[in-house]
Design a protein around this motif. Structure first.
Motif, PDB file in Angstrom:
ATOM      1  N   VAL A  44       1.858  -3.875  -2.898  1.00  0.00           N
ATOM      2  CA  VAL A  44       1.656  -2.478  -2.497  1.00  0.00           C
ATOM      3  C   VAL A  44       1.430  -2.360  -0.994  1.00  0.00           C
ATOM      4  O   VAL A  44       1.835  -1.362  -0.381  1.00  0.00           O
ATOM      5  CB  VAL A  44       0.499  -1.797  -3.285  1.00  0.00           C
ATOM      6  CG1 VAL A  44       0.816  -1.734  -4.762  1.00  0.00           C
ATOM      7  CG2 VAL A  44      -0.833  -2.463  -3.029  1.00  0.00           C
ATOM      8  N   ASP A  45       0.818  -3.361  -0.402  1.00  0.00           N
ATOM      9  CA  ASP A  45       0.616  -3.305   1.049  1.00  0.00           C
ATOM     10  C   ASP A  45       1.949  -3.381   1.794  1.00  0.00           C
ATOM     11  O   ASP A  45       2.067  -2.886   2.914  1.00  0.00           O
ATOM     12  CB  ASP A  45      -0.298  -4.448   1.510  1.00  0.00           C
ATOM     13  CG  ASP A  45      -1.769  -4.160   1.240  1.00  0.00           C
ATOM     14  OD1 ASP A  45      -2.071  -3.029   0.795  1.00  0.00           O
ATOM     15  OD2 ASP A  45      -2.615  -5.042   1.472  1.00  0.00           O
ATOM     16  N   ARG A  46       2.938  -4.024   1.171  1.00  0.00           N
ATOM     17  CA  ARG A  46       4.249  -4.102   1.817  1.00  0.00           C
ATOM     18  C   ARG A  46       5.060  -2.830   1.585  1.00  0.00           C
ATOM     19  O   ARG A  46       5.837  -2.418   2.444  1.00  0.00           O
ATOM     20  CB  ARG A  46       5.015  -5.319   1.285  1.00  0.00           C
ATOM     21  CG  ARG A  46       6.367  -5.533   1.959  1.00  0.00           C
ATOM     22  CD  ARG A  46       6.831  -6.975   1.827  1.00  0.00           C
ATOM     23  NE  ARG A  46       7.003  -7.384   0.446  1.00  0.00           N
ATOM     24  CZ  ARG A  46       8.147  -7.234  -0.230  1.00  0.00           C
ATOM     25  NH1 ARG A  46       9.185  -6.673   0.360  1.00  0.00           N
ATOM     26  NH2 ARG A  46       8.244  -7.632  -1.467  1.00  0.00           N
ATOM     27  N   ASP A  61     -11.259   1.416   1.130  1.00  0.00           N
ATOM     28  CA  ASP A  61     -12.617   1.060   1.538  1.00  0.00           C
ATOM     29  C   ASP A  61     -13.206  -0.044   0.657  1.00  0.00           C
ATOM     30  O   ASP A  61     -14.058  -0.822   1.113  1.00  0.00           O
ATOM     31  CB  ASP A  61     -13.523   2.297   1.495  1.00  0.00           C
ATOM     32  CG  ASP A  61     -13.241   3.260   2.634  1.00  0.00           C
ATOM     33  OD1 ASP A  61     -12.491   2.882   3.560  1.00  0.00           O
ATOM     34  OD2 ASP A  61     -13.744   4.401   2.589  1.00  0.00           O
ATOM     35  N   LEU A  62     -12.747  -0.117  -0.595  1.00  0.00           N
ATOM     36  CA  LEU A  62     -13.223  -1.162  -1.504  1.00  0.00           C
ATOM     37  C   LEU A  62     -12.455  -2.469  -1.333  1.00  0.00           C
ATOM     38  O   LEU A  62     -12.741  -3.462  -2.011  1.00  0.00           O
ATOM     39  CB  LEU A  62     -13.116  -0.683  -2.959  1.00  0.00           C
ATOM     40  CG  LEU A  62     -14.021   0.495  -3.349  1.00  0.00           C
ATOM     41  CD1 LEU A  62     -13.722   0.941  -4.776  1.00  0.00           C
ATOM     42  CD2 LEU A  62     -15.490   0.123  -3.200  1.00  0.00           C
ATOM     43  N   GLY A  63     -11.447  -2.469  -0.443  1.00  0.00           N
ATOM     44  CA  GLY A  63     -10.702  -3.681  -0.154  1.00  0.00           C
ATOM     45  C   GLY A  63      -9.553  -3.973  -1.085  1.00  0.00           C
ATOM     46  O   GLY A  63      -8.949  -5.052  -1.017  1.00  0.00           O
ATOM     47  N   HIS A  64      -9.204  -3.017  -1.950  1.00  0.00           N
ATOM     48  CA  HIS A  64      -8.135  -3.252  -2.918  1.00  0.00           C
ATOM     49  C   HIS A  64      -6.747  -3.043  -2.322  1.00  0.00           C
ATOM     50  O   HIS A  64      -5.761  -3.580  -2.830  1.00  0.00           O
ATOM     51  CB  HIS A  64      -8.313  -2.338  -4.132  1.00  0.00           C
ATOM     52  CG  HIS A  64      -9.556  -2.623  -4.920  1.00  0.00           C
ATOM     53  ND1 HIS A  64      -9.829  -3.867  -5.444  1.00  0.00           N
ATOM     54  CD2 HIS A  64     -10.602  -1.827  -5.284  1.00  0.00           C
ATOM     55  CE1 HIS A  64     -10.999  -3.830  -6.079  1.00  0.00           C
ATOM     56  NE2 HIS A  64     -11.479  -2.605  -5.996  1.00  0.00           N
ATOM     57  N   ILE A  65      -6.646  -2.235  -1.277  1.00  0.00           N
ATOM     58  CA  ILE A  65      -5.368  -1.979  -0.607  1.00  0.00           C
ATOM     59  C   ILE A  65      -5.606  -1.969   0.896  1.00  0.00           C
ATOM     60  O   ILE A  65      -6.746  -1.812   1.351  1.00  0.00           O
ATOM     61  CB  ILE A  65      -4.712  -0.653  -1.066  1.00  0.00           C
ATOM     62  CG1 ILE A  65      -5.652   0.530  -0.813  1.00  0.00           C
ATOM     63  CG2 ILE A  65      -4.299  -0.709  -2.525  1.00  0.00           C
ATOM     64  CD1 ILE A  65      -5.054   1.887  -1.169  1.00  0.00           C
ATOM     65  N   GLY A  66      -4.531  -2.081   1.665  1.00  0.00           N
ATOM     66  CA  GLY A  66      -4.664  -2.179   3.118  1.00  0.00           C
ATOM     67  C   GLY A  66      -4.163  -0.971   3.873  1.00  0.00           C
ATOM     68  O   GLY A  66      -3.814  -1.087   5.049  1.00  0.00           O
ATOM     69  N   PHE A  67      -4.090   0.188   3.256  1.00  0.00           N
ATOM     70  CA  PHE A  67      -3.638   1.418   3.913  1.00  0.00           C
ATOM     71  C   PHE A  67      -4.503   2.562   3.405  1.00  0.00           C
ATOM     72  O   PHE A  67      -5.116   2.484   2.336  1.00  0.00           O
ATOM     73  CB  PHE A  67      -2.156   1.682   3.605  1.00  0.00           C
ATOM     74  CG  PHE A  67      -1.833   1.630   2.137  1.00  0.00           C
ATOM     75  CD1 PHE A  67      -1.856   2.776   1.359  1.00  0.00           C
ATOM     76  CD2 PHE A  67      -1.532   0.420   1.516  1.00  0.00           C
ATOM     77  CE1 PHE A  67      -1.586   2.721   0.010  1.00  0.00           C
ATOM     78  CE2 PHE A  67      -1.257   0.359   0.171  1.00  0.00           C
ATOM     79  CZ  PHE A  67      -1.279   1.512  -0.597  1.00  0.00           C
ATOM     80  N   LYS A  68      -4.552   3.657   4.176  1.00  0.00           N
ATOM     81  CA  LYS A  68      -5.498   4.727   3.848  1.00  0.00           C
ATOM     82  C   LYS A  68      -4.844   6.068   3.552  1.00  0.00           C
ATOM     83  O   LYS A  68      -5.536   7.048   3.277  1.00  0.00           O
ATOM     84  CB  LYS A  68      -6.509   4.887   4.989  1.00  0.00           C
ATOM     85  CG  LYS A  68      -7.399   3.662   5.135  1.00  0.00           C
ATOM     86  CD  LYS A  68      -8.581   3.903   6.045  1.00  0.00           C
ATOM     87  CE  LYS A  68      -9.515   2.690   6.045  1.00  0.00           C
ATOM     88  NZ  LYS A  68     -10.721   2.914   6.874  1.00  0.00           N
ATOM     89  N   GLU A  69      -3.536   6.145   3.644  1.00  0.00           N
ATOM     90  CA  GLU A  69      -2.813   7.360   3.269  1.00  0.00           C
ATOM     91  C   GLU A  69      -1.683   6.975   2.320  1.00  0.00           C
ATOM     92  O   GLU A  69      -0.966   6.000   2.571  1.00  0.00           O
ATOM     93  CB  GLU A  69      -2.245   8.079   4.497  1.00  0.00           C
ATOM     94  CG  GLU A  69      -3.273   8.823   5.320  1.00  0.00           C
ATOM     95  CD  GLU A  69      -3.844  10.053   4.627  1.00  0.00           C
ATOM     96  OE1 GLU A  69      -3.203  10.569   3.680  1.00  0.00           O
ATOM     97  OE2 GLU A  69      -4.932  10.498   5.024  1.00  0.00           O
ATOM     98  N   PRO A  70      -1.495   7.719   1.220  1.00  0.00           N
ATOM     99  CA  PRO A  70      -0.496   7.308   0.228  1.00  0.00           C
ATOM    100  C   PRO A  70       0.937   7.677   0.567  1.00  0.00           C
ATOM    101  O   PRO A  70       1.865   6.990   0.146  1.00  0.00           O
ATOM    102  CB  PRO A  70      -0.951   8.040  -1.038  1.00  0.00           C
ATOM    103  CG  PRO A  70      -1.672   9.259  -0.532  1.00  0.00           C
ATOM    104  CD  PRO A  70      -2.316   8.841   0.756  1.00  0.00           C
ATOM    105  N   PHE A  71       1.134   8.777   1.335  1.00  0.00           N
ATOM    106  CA  PHE A  71       2.488   9.308   1.518  1.00  0.00           C
ATOM    107  C   PHE A  71       2.766   9.524   3.005  1.00  0.00           C
ATOM    108  O   PHE A  71       2.157  10.389   3.636  1.00  0.00           O
ATOM    109  CB  PHE A  71       2.650  10.635   0.766  1.00  0.00           C
ATOM    110  CG  PHE A  71       2.142  10.590  -0.653  1.00  0.00           C
ATOM    111  CD1 PHE A  71       2.689   9.707  -1.571  1.00  0.00           C
ATOM    112  CD2 PHE A  71       1.094  11.414  -1.056  1.00  0.00           C
ATOM    113  CE1 PHE A  71       2.211   9.660  -2.882  1.00  0.00           C
ATOM    114  CE2 PHE A  71       0.613  11.367  -2.348  1.00  0.00           C
ATOM    115  CZ  PHE A  71       1.165  10.478  -3.264  1.00  0.00           C
ATOM    116  N   LYS A  72       3.696   8.741   3.534  1.00  0.00           N
ATOM    117  CA  LYS A  72       4.025   8.838   4.959  1.00  0.00           C
ATOM    118  C   LYS A  72       4.693  10.170   5.268  1.00  0.00           C
ATOM    119  O   LYS A  72       4.331  10.857   6.234  1.00  0.00           O
ATOM    120  CB  LYS A  72       4.942   7.684   5.343  1.00  0.00           C
ATOM    121  CG  LYS A  72       5.384   7.678   6.789  1.00  0.00           C
ATOM    122  CD  LYS A  72       6.305   6.490   7.062  1.00  0.00           C
ATOM    123  CE  LYS A  72       6.806   6.503   8.500  1.00  0.00           C
ATOM    124  NZ  LYS A  72       7.741   5.368   8.761  1.00  0.00           N
TER     125      LYS A  72
END
Length: 819
Positions: free
Chosen positions: A527-529, A559-570
């Motif tokens: 998901v980070d990719r 914030d919990l470290g599960h993903i590396g991005f903070k917005e879902p939709f560019k």
């Protein structure tokens, strides 16, 4: 339809099967090409799609096909937002289990999407009502619960007595339930909430980074979050020994506060009522106010109703004793549930003051027409001005005075600067069956206990009695309710409320990347990719609820470290609605247009072409059944042009003539135009129009023998149209002697040096009918263009002895001769 212009029913199923077999839309995560995640909002499986729904999916499919041709590794998945009230209400009325009706509806809608030619990576399909999905919805709940972001409290909520469940504020329209139009009432219930208010400022700040979102949507979210900077002011209750605090953004008007108003839900009301001298009357008013929904109470047009509590408060800045009222238009969820009323400078307060004969005191005067008197006012004065009746702050501009008054009040201990938000915590409890069970148990020893992750999913039982009790049907299933406490092993009971379906849709875009993962909701590395989503497509009606909740859950997971991005939709594209007979298509209005019959009569490509051509895709558009035939006729002409002449026409000249060069120029102009329209704002309607013009010029070229570049031109036409009308494009591509698939061929590239022309082709019409075309220098004046049109031999023959009454020149486009 009078005649069949091309064999669409033969070719469409053929190519749909071919795409599925070749895996055109199957995303390979190991592919090294640049990724492109194209996502349409997944639908609620309501039964059958109409052409209004189709706009969303056709737009998404056209973008995905275009990006495939541009060389991207495209992910275009599909799933189902499958929990929710409609299926359960249908079960109550018709006795069909929600699971059965939902899965049947999914099968029907998949068939429709396939017939439209909408392509998806079906190996990634997700369905939110199945345990392999809602297990992870429950896990997300637990993640929030363990971090203190999910909590339970008694709260005043919007209650629909017909649907027998809680509604969010956004689901109440004009005081009515958006689903059944029943009058919504206020009710106190123990409810589960997500603490979205902890993220209010982050949600607001990060809107600025969403450069590829519509400004309208960002404004709607900012307004919903509703950040207000102001001051909290303590008003002592006269003789009671405690203060009531109110929040105001208009501290410049504090000297004009002539009464205070509190909400019927205010926590201090209990002790105020006891010694008010009018307890029964006040309790009756509270009951009446709370019988209204909170949304309708706060509406500007709602009737303002109030009652005097029998108490007074002291205005701290001037020690004036002012009456304390209770009113229906004040809500606990806004500010502190108490409002200092300044009727001279707030219209809502003014209306209330006039109704109940309360003082109107002017403290901001109009500098252009000074001397405003409260008793003479017909409406509140809400503009800027100069301070009056405000002690040491008189004669200051009110904006400057606001800062000085706030400084003074803080120094004197009368108030504190503060920031408030209109945004309220997300109420996720629903008293219904068809939703994800909340993974919580209640133990007499241990209290509220989370279900351990290893015990997920908490399965939704299939055997249930559907009756509108006003509480979850799960409460009547002993085998579900009675359980053991995960902490002490003692007897416990399960939570019987289910989660709001917006929880399901707040994270589904993550699950598509690893839909069969049994060890986690998603794979972080993948998901980070692939996230954020490169292009999200859906209706503007989701601007607040779904999009805001998705942004919140994404930020929490980050914030919990599960993903590396903070917005879902560019990037976000919000398509307009399809209108029929002046209203949005709906079964209740009887204006639904089914695509099935249109596909049978005209083919899927006709429906797709008309849907994309109907108007700017971001705007609402009126559906016209007769206009569908125009799209069909164009495809028929295209079929004839390519299949009957295209493959067999070869250049008969050694060198291109002027007409050939003009056609080549038009081809490069069209490629440039369509490419730009696909890259910027998705202007499908103008892109299609440009290709139609090129096709018309190709017809004209054949008639004139200008065929030197003809094969290149029709090849470009097929390629440019392929994202919009993929079935006929595939068939014509093959008939032009190419190997399928057309989507394996790169998108055509224009040569900018060949888009410039020294001469223009001008259409010449007589009384509005096309009679000829002329070549003219692009610098020619209107008089020169008109003279050249009249001198054309074809026009001379058509006019005969008639005289030209008027010559109308449309610059660089056409001449219309009126005879």
């Amino acid at each position: 339809m009078s005649e069949k212009l091309y064999p669409f029913d033969d070719i469409e199923k053929k190519w749909q099967d071919y795409w599925l077999k070749m895996g055109l839309f199957r995303m390979d995560p190991k592919d090294a090409r640049e990724k492109y995640y194209c996502l349409v909002m997944f639908p609620y499986p309501s039964g059958k799609l109409h052409v209004g729904h189709g706009r969303n999916y056709i737009i998404g499919d056209a973008i995905a096909r275009y990006k495939i041709m541009k060389g991207y590794n495209v992910l275009s998945p599909m799933g189902w937002d499958a929990f929710g009230l409609p299926a359960e209400n249908a079960a109550i009325k018709g006795g069909v289990h929600p699971k059965e009706s939902t899965l049947n509806n999914i099968a029907a809608m998949k068939r429709q999407l396939s017939r439209w030619g909408a392509g998806y990576d079906w190996k990634r399909e997700i369905t939110s009502c199945l345990p392999d999905y809602y297990k992870w919805t429950q896990w997300i709940f637990l993640e929030l619960f363990n971090k203190g972001l999910a909590y339970k409290k008694k709260a005043s909520v919007n209650w629909c007595p017909s649907c027998n469940t809680v509604l969010a504020n956004e689901q109440v329209v004009g005081g009515l339930c958006e689903r059944c139009d029943s009058r919504v009432v206020d009710k106190d219930l123990e409810q589960w909430f997500f603490k979205i208010t902890d993220y209010a400022q982050k949600l607001l700040d990060d809107l600025a980074g969403l450069a590829s979102w519509p400004e309208r949507v960002k404004t709607m979210q900012a307004n919903w979050i509703g950040r207000s900077a102001g001051i909290n002011i303590d008003f002592p209750v006269d003789g009671a020994g405690f203060n009531i605090t109110c929040f105001t953004t208009r501290v410049d008007t504090i000297f004009g506060a002539t009464y205070m108003v509190i909400a019927p839900e205010h926590p201090d009301l209990a002790r105020l009522v006891e010694n008010s001298g009018k307890k029964e009357e006040i309790l009756e008013f509270i009951a009446s106010a709370r019988a209204e929904s909170r949304v309708s109470r706060f509406a500007d047009e709602a009737e303002k109703k109030g009652i005097f509590t029998g108490h007074y408060v002291i205005n701290p800045v001037n020690k004036k004793r002012i009456p304390l009222w209770m009113a229906n238009y004040v809500l606990m969820e806004y500010g502190t549930g108490a409002v200092m009323a300044v009727p001279a400078h707030d219209q809502r307060d003014f209306d209330f003051a006039r109704k109940y004969h309360l003082e109107v005191k002017v403290v901001i005067d109009n500098p252009l027409a000074p001397g405003i008197a409260g008793k003479d006012m017909n409406a509140a004065y809400v503009e800027d001005g100069v301070m009056v009746n405000s002690g040491q702050f008189n004669a200051l501009p009110n904006k400057a005075a606001a800062v000085k008054i706030a400084d003074w009040m803080e120094a004197e201990g009368m108030g504190r600067r503060s920031v408030h938000y209109k945004l309220r915590d997300w109420l996720i409890s629903r008293q219904r069956y068809w939703g994800a069970p909340i993974p919580i148990v209640y133990c007499s020893k241990c209290g509220i206990v989370a279900v351990p992750k290893k015990d997920l999913p908490v399965l939704l039982p299939d055997k249930v009695e559907f009756k509108p009790y006003g509480e979850s049907p799960l409460a009547g299933i002993k085998d579900f309710v009675n359980t053991k406490c995960p902490k002490c092993g003692g007897n416990a009971r399960r939570e019987v409320d289910t989660m709001d379906t917006f929880v399901d849709s707040s994270w589904y875009f993550l699950r598509y990347l690893s839909p069969k993962n049994e060890e986690g909701a998603f794979d972080k590395d993948i998901v980070d990719r692939w996230l954020p989503v490169d292009q999200y497509i859906g209706g503007v009606e989701h601007a607040i609820l779904h999009l805001l909740y998705s942004r919140f859950i994404t930020k929490v997971l980050a914030d919990l470290g599960h993903i590396g991005f903070k917005e879902p939709f560019k990037a976000l594209f919000t398509q307009g609605m399809i209108i029929k007979d002046g209203a949005k298509m709906s079964k209740s209005k009887g204006n639904v247009v089914s695509p099935d019959e249109l596909v049978i009569n005209y083919g899927a490509d006709t429906v797709r072409l008309y849907t994309l051509f109907i108007g700017p895709p971001e705007k609402d558009a009126e559906w016209n059944d007769r206009a569908v035939e125009g799209a069909y006729r164009f495809l028929g002409r295209l079929w004839k042009l390519v299949s009957q002449t295209g493959a067999g026409i070869a250049p008969v000249k050694n060198n291109p003539g002027p007409g050939d060069k003009r056609l080549e120029c038009k081809m490069h102009q069209t490629i440039k135009k369509v490419t730009k329209d696909m890259e910027v704002d998705f202007k499908f309607n103008t892109a299609i129009s440009a290709v139609m013009e090129l096709a018309n010029d190709a017809h004209f070229a054949v008639e004139n023998g200008d065929t030197y570049y003809f094969k290149d031109v029709i090849t470009s036409i097929v390629l440019l149209l392929s994202p919009f009308v993929p079935h006929i494009a595939e068939e014509l591509w093959q008939r032009l002697g190419n190997r399928p698939s057309v989507f394996n061929h790169p998108w055509p590239v224009f040569d900018d040096s060949k888009t410039r022309e020294e001469t223009l082709t001008i259409a010449v019409m007589i009384n509005g009918k096309l009679r000829s075309k002329i070549e003219i220098n692009d610098t020619a004046s209107e008089d020169q263009v008109g003279a050249a049109a009249l001198a054309d031999s074809k026009i001379g023959r058509c006019m005969g002895s008639a005289c030209a009454k008027k010559v109308i020149v449309v610059a660089k486009k056409l001449v219309n001769i009126v005879i």
